[in-house]
Write an enzyme that holds these catalytic residues in place. Structure first.
Site, PDB file in Angstrom:
ATOM      1  CG  HIS A   1      23.845 -28.860   9.563  1.00 13.15           C
ATOM      2  ND1 HIS A   1      23.459 -28.598  10.855  1.00 13.15           N
ATOM      3  CD2 HIS A   1      23.914 -27.643   8.949  1.00 13.15           C
ATOM      4  CE1 HIS A   1      23.302 -27.293  11.027  1.00 13.15           C
ATOM      5  NE2 HIS A   1      23.566 -26.695   9.862  1.00 13.15           N
TER       6      HIS A   1
ATOM      7  CG  ASP B   1      23.566 -24.136   6.403  1.00 13.69           C
ATOM      8  OD1 ASP B   1      23.437 -22.913   6.583  1.00 13.69           O
ATOM      9  OD2 ASP B   1      23.522 -24.965   7.332  1.00 13.69           O
TER      10      ASP B   1
ATOM     11  CD  GLU C   1      23.411 -19.702  11.324  1.00 12.52           C
ATOM     12  OE1 GLU C   1      22.174 -19.825  11.321  1.00 12.52           O
ATOM     13  OE2 GLU C   1      24.178 -20.649  11.054  1.00 12.52           O
ATOM     14  CD  GLU C   2      25.612 -23.703  10.648  1.00 16.82           C
ATOM     15  OE1 GLU C   2      24.799 -24.135  11.488  1.00 16.82           O
ATOM     16  OE2 GLU C   2      25.360 -23.649   9.433  1.00 16.82           O
TER      17      GLU C   2
END
Length: 493
Positions: free
Chosen positions: A452, A298, A332-333
């Site tokens: 994450h 991710d 983006e996070e």
């Protein structure tokens, strides 16, 4: 000239190796064969390979894995992450930009202003049977505690209740306490509001998953709805706190301190020199990770895929039918900051010129599924059909799912009517027995237990998923680079 650090020497060496490998698509003739390409036009003697087939053969999981290894190296040398506001992101952008420029692209770094949430202190000390420090993650954009923290008893809702209704705290003494509660279907915004309404001073959330050791940092999407400090702990710690609070009682000293800070990140943009500028096909992925992880699945694997497609197309960038734009998004996070800013800066005419947007997320999840985004209508449905056709011809299983199943950069484009499509490998969802039969792996476990988490590293990538999904992205990009007629005809959808 200043001397290179050991990190930069290693990175420069890796860049040099990749450049010598000759990643570009050959200017003529058939591309090298890749596993799983049977059924393509290139596989039939006497039939000229289409751009889609050539790209699918030239862009392999092994190529992408090499870039992912570089991103892991960057994370290891940058405090363990490649987060939007850290040196690891800057170094990741440097790596991508260096290879793109060497391949002949003009690279633009678009500044992206955003509001960051700078956490300076997140500490939880629990005094029960013993005094213990418990790892805690402050929820973004929620209030801080006083500088010296909050000292209060810990309470949980009535056993079996969710904390979504004030009655869930009847008789538990929530007033003046720190509430610990599992994230529920009503949403943690509502849970916080209920806890604050019954007089709680703070909330500790936990997420129930098959990996109870995991901790997830939450985000206040409507900051004004949060009036007391909120943080998260692991399910294991949260359940232990709840049990202790109902048994012998437990007290917590909780300190959460943060402030909003205005910062600037970048989107990295490159596009083919040729191709119809009125029919732009955009292939993108976010380059940043969360602050807690290296972010190799991710979303380093997809960012590396976009890079390898760009390198493979570099030698033919004057010959494409439609202009191809490659973008690596920043922040983006922090909830699609880079893509949202990019879309907001496009004029109405510039938006009209973007015929299709491709995105991907977590394409090599350890316990992977294969999910094709499809709303069932419009141009996005046509794009989904291209992915489905590719997978069908190769006998690769997949499921169609809503584009909302992964909140990512494609949604910013879809919101303004631009057709979007893509794939993901699954994250927090739990694999069902039927999905185990379809994709293999293990039912009852998350698709990506490292989502994450610090374990989102190179060695967590599922190589089978990577090897089959990477050429699929390249093939669909190649098809749209040749023809967007059907996507245009279907409309935004």
């Amino acid at each position: 000239m200043r001397s290179l650090t050991a990190f930069h020497k290693r990175l420069a060496g890796l860049v040099g190796v990749l450049l010598l490998a000759g990643a570009a698509l050959p200017p003529g003739g058939a591309a090298r064969a890749a596993p799983g390409t049977a059924g393509s036009e290139a596989a039939r003697p006497g039939v000229a390979a289409s751009l889609a087939d050539r790209l699918a053969a030239a862009v392999t999981g092994a190529d992408v894995y090499a870039h992912a290894a570089a991103l892991q190296l960057i994370a290891d040398a940058s405090g363990g992450n490649r987060a939007y506001n850290r040196v690891g992101f800057t170094r990741s952008a440097e790596y991508v930009g260096t290879l793109l420029r060497a391949a002949g692209y003009r690279v633009v770094e678009q500044p992206v202003p955003y509001t960051d949430f700078d956490v300076t202190t997140e500490r939880l000390r629990v005094d029960g049977a013993a005094v213990t420090d418990v790892p805690v993650l402050m929820t973004r954009f929620t209030p801080s505690t006083p500088a010296d923290g909050i000292e209060a008893p810990v309470v949980a809702p009535i056993a079996g209740r969710t904390g979504c209704d004030p009655a869930d705290y009847d008789g538990v003494g929530a007033a003046g306490a720190v509430v610990v509660v599992a994230r529920a279907a009503c949403g943690y915004t509502r849970q916080q509001q209920v806890a604050a309404g019954v007089g709680a001073r703070a909330v500790l959330l936990y997420y129930v998953t098959p990996s109870p050791e995991n901790s997830y940092r939450f985000h206040a999407f409507v900051p004004q709805a949060f009036t007391i400090p909120v943080a998260s702990v692991s399910q294991r710690d949260g359940e232990e706190l709840a049990r202790a609070s109902r048994a012998s009682g437990v007290r917590a000293h909780l300190t959460l301190r943060a402030s909003n800070v205005e910062r600037t990140t970048v989107n990295l943009i490159a596009e083919t020199a040729g191709g119809d500028p009125d029919n732009v096909v955009l292939l993108g992925a976010h380059l940043d990770s969360v602050t807690e992880a290296p972010g190799i699945n991710d979303n380093g694997a997809m960012a590396a895929t976009v890079l390898q497609v760009a390198l493979a197309l570099a030698g033919r960038q004057h010959a494409v039918t439609n202009k191809v734009r490659f973008v690596w998004w920043g922040a983006e996070e922090m909830v699609n900051v880079g893509s949202g800013h990019y879309v907001s800066t496009l004029s109405a005419d510039e938006r009209r010129r973007v015929a299709a947007v491709l995105n991907g997320e977590l394409i090599a999840s350890p316990n992977y599924g294969r999910f094709v985004w499809d709303r069932g209508t419009g141009g996005g449905h046509v794009i989904a059909g291209l992915f489905v056709g590719y997978f069908d011809r190769r006998g690769l299983p997949y499921e169609r799912t809503s584009p909302d199943s992964v909140g990512s950069d494609h949604l910013a484009f879809e919101a303004v009517g631009i057709p979007t499509g893509g794939i993901d490998g699954g994250n927090l969802g739990v694999k069902t027995p039927a999905q185990q039969g379809l994709f293999g792996g293990q039912a009852g476990q998350m698709f990506d237990h490292c989502y994450h988490q610090p374990c989102d590293r190179l060695d967590s990538l599922n190589r089978q998923a990577l090897d089959t999904n990477v050429p699929a992205v390249a093939w669909v990009l190649g098809r749209l680079a040749e023809d967007v007629t059907d996507v245009r005809a279907a409309g935004a959808g």
